[in-house]
Design an enzyme around this catalytic site. Structure first.
Site, short mmCIF file in Angstrom:
data_model
loop_
_atom_site.label_atom_id
_atom_site.label_comp_id
_atom_site.label_asym_id
_atom_site.label_seq_id
_atom_site.Cartn_x
_atom_site.Cartn_y
_atom_site.Cartn_z
N GLN A 57 -4.70 7.07 -1.63
CA GLN A 57 -4.53 5.63 -1.42
C GLN A 57 -5.80 4.88 -1.79
O GLN A 57 -6.85 5.45 -2.05
CB GLN A 57 -4.16 5.37 0.04
CG GLN A 57 -5.15 5.95 1.03
CD GLN A 57 -4.62 5.92 2.45
OE1 GLN A 57 -5.16 5.21 3.30
NE2 GLN A 57 -3.58 6.71 2.73
N HIS A 77 -7.70 0.74 -0.92
CA HIS A 77 -7.63 -0.52 -0.19
C HIS A 77 -8.20 -1.65 -1.04
O HIS A 77 -9.15 -1.45 -1.81
CB HIS A 77 -8.43 -0.45 1.11
CG HIS A 77 -8.02 0.68 2.00
ND1 HIS A 77 -6.72 0.89 2.39
CD2 HIS A 77 -8.75 1.66 2.59
CE1 HIS A 77 -6.66 1.94 3.18
NE2 HIS A 77 -7.88 2.43 3.31
N GLU A 92 -14.14 0.51 5.21
CA GLU A 92 -14.05 1.40 6.36
C GLU A 92 -15.06 2.53 6.26
O GLU A 92 -15.60 2.81 5.18
CB GLU A 92 -12.64 1.99 6.49
CG GLU A 92 -12.23 2.89 5.34
CD GLU A 92 -10.77 3.30 5.41
OE1 GLU A 92 -9.99 2.67 6.15
OE2 GLU A 92 -10.41 4.27 4.70
N HIS A 94 -8.95 7.48 -2.21
CA HIS A 94 -9.41 8.39 -1.17
C HIS A 94 -8.24 8.99 -0.41
O HIS A 94 -7.11 8.49 -0.47
CB HIS A 94 -10.32 7.65 -0.18
CG HIS A 94 -9.64 6.53 0.55
ND1 HIS A 94 -9.54 5.26 0.02
CD2 HIS A 94 -9.02 6.49 1.77
CE1 HIS A 94 -8.89 4.48 0.87
NE2 HIS A 94 -8.56 5.21 1.94
N ARG A 112 -0.54 2.90 -1.41
CA ARG A 112 -0.33 4.33 -1.60
C ARG A 112 -0.10 4.62 -3.08
O ARG A 112 0.82 4.08 -3.71
CB ARG A 112 0.87 4.78 -0.76
CG ARG A 112 0.99 6.29 -0.57
CD ARG A 112 2.19 6.65 0.29
NE ARG A 112 2.07 6.14 1.64
CZ ARG A 112 3.03 5.48 2.28
NH1 ARG A 112 4.17 5.20 1.66
NH2 ARG A 112 2.85 5.06 3.50
#
Length: 338
Positions: free
Chosen positions: A100, A102, A119, A177, A197
Site C-alpha cells: 500500500q 499513503h 507514520e 510499504h 491498496r
C-alpha cells in the site's frame, strides 16, 4: 504550581481484518471477548472510531468530546491544528498486510477532504526473520508497476528490510510499504484513514471477492525511486545512564515520539500539550494509585507532572510517549529517580 489531574486510561476502538491475530488479546490485554484483533486505535478522535476514557469521573467520554468539554487537558498547542492531529494504533500482523501507499496532505486534502498520512512503526514484537517492505529495490516506472501487479511479480521489485524488536521505521507519504507476518507494531500517524491498496497477493475477503485495489490513486502519489536504506532506524538517544534512557523515535509537524526505559521511578511532564503514554514492557503504577499494565494507553494532561513507579521487579518499565510536534519548544520532560 502544576495542577494535578488524574491519568486517563483509554479504551481503544477495535478492528479486525483478515490478516489479524490473537496476540493483542493474549499478550497485550485487549478485548477478551474477541478471538482475533488486527488493530486497536489507542488514541483516536477519528469519526466513529474513537478511543474512550474508561477510568475516573470522565469515564465514557470520547477524545473529541473531551476536547470540547475539557480543553485544558490537551493544552494550548492543540489550537495550532485545525483538527485533532494524532492517531496511535497497535497492530498484530499475523499475516502479511497488503502492499500500500499513503497520500501527502496536499493530495489528500485536495482529492479526499482529509489529511494525508505520515507514520512511523515502532516494532514492539518480531518473530525471528521478520521483515517489512519499504520502497522499491530499484527505480521503476509506473508502467512496470502496473505490469507487475497484473502478472503477480510486484514483490520482486520491493525493498525487503529485516526488522527486530525495538526498531523504528519512518514511512513517508508516497512510499510503498507493508508489514509482513510476525510483527506487533505501535503505529504513530496523522489522524487519517487513507490507504491506497496497490497489491494484495490475490487474497479474497469473507464473501469470496478479491479485496479492492486503488491502483490509479496509488500511482498518482507513489515514489518510484530506489529506496535509500541508510535512512532506516535513525533514532537518537536523548538521555542515558546505567539503567534509564530516553530515545527520540521521530518528530515532525504532527507528533513528537519517544521511547522511555525506566528502572525504578520517573516524573513525566509536558507544559503545553497532552501526552499519550503506552506501556510496551513491564508494569508500573502512578503515584496516585492507577495501575499501568502492558498494552495500556493513558492520556496525560498538559502542564501536569506525573510520577510513575516501576513495579515489574527485574523488568524495565518501557513505554512510548507521544505529544504534538508543531512549534513545540518545550517537549516531553522526563526526570528519572534513584
Amino acid at each position: 504550581m502544576i495542577e494535578k489531574k488524574s491519568p486517563l486510561l483509554l479504551e481503544p476502538f477495535v478492528a479486525d481484518y483478515l490478516w489479524g491475530g490473537s496476540k493483542l488479546i493474549k499478550e497485550w490485554g485487549k478485548d477478551p471477548l474477541k478471538t482475533k484483533i488486527a488493530e486497536t486505535w489507542e488514541l483516536s478522535a477519528y469519526p466513529n472510531k474513537e478511543s474512550i476514557v474508561c477510568s475516573g469521573p470522565l469515564s465514557g467520554k470520547s477524545i473529541s468530546s473531551l476536547i470540547k468539554s475539557h480543553p485544558a487537558i490537551f493544552g494550548s498547542k492543540i489550537k495550532d491544528y485545525l483538527e485533532f492531529p494524532l492517531l496511535i494504533k497497535m497492530i498484530d500482523a499475523e499475516q502479511n498486510l497488503s502492499i500500500q501507499v499513503h497520500p501527502s496532505d496536499y493530495y489528500a486534502t485536495k482529492y479526499e477532504g482529509q489529511l494525508g498520512k505520515s507514520e512511523i512503526w515502532y516494532i514492539a514484537e518480531a518473530y525471528e526473520g521478520a521483515a517489512i517492505y519499504l520502497g522499491f529495490n530499484k527505480k521503476v516506472s509506473k508502467e512496470e508497476i502496473v505490469e507487475r501487479i497484473n502478472n503477480y511479480t510486484l514483490l520482486e521489485v520491493l525493498n525487503k528490510v529485516p526488522v527486530k524488536k525495538g526498531d523504528v521505521i519512518v514511512v513517508k507519504p508516497g512510499t510503498v510499504h507493508a508489514l509482513l507476518r510476525g510483527l506487533v507494531v505501535i503505529e504513530i500517524q496523522e489522524n487519517s484513514n487513507l490507504t491506497y491498496r496497490l497489491y494484495d497477493y490475490g487474497r479474497r475477503d469473507s464473501s469470496g471477492k478479491e479485496r479492492e485495489l486503488h491502483i490509479d490513486k496509488a500511482l498518482d502519489v507513489i515514489n518510484t525511486k530506489k529506496f535509500d536504506n541508510s535512512k532506516i532506524n535513525s533514532s537518537v538517544i536523548l538521555q542515558k545512564d546505567s539503567y534509564d534512557s530516553v530515545r527520540l523515535l521521530d518528530e515532525n509537524e504532527y507528533f513528537y515520539a519517544i521511547e522511555i526505559n525506566m528502572k525504578q521511578t520517573m516524573k513525566i511532564h509536558c507544559k503545553n500539550s497532552f501526552i499519550s503514554l503506552t506501556l510496551v514492557e513491564g508494569e508500573g503504577e502512578f503515584s496516585s494509585g492507577e495501575r499501568i499494565n502492558k498494552g495500556n494507553t493513558f492520556l496525560l494532561s498538559a502542564d501536569t507532572e506525573y510520577s510513575i513507579i516501576n513495579t515489574g521487579n527485574e523488568l524495565n518499565f518501557k513505554a512510548i510517549a507521544v505529544t504534538l510536534g508543531k512549534n513545540m519548544e518545550e517537549k516531553i520532560d522526563v526526570l528519572f529517580g534513584n
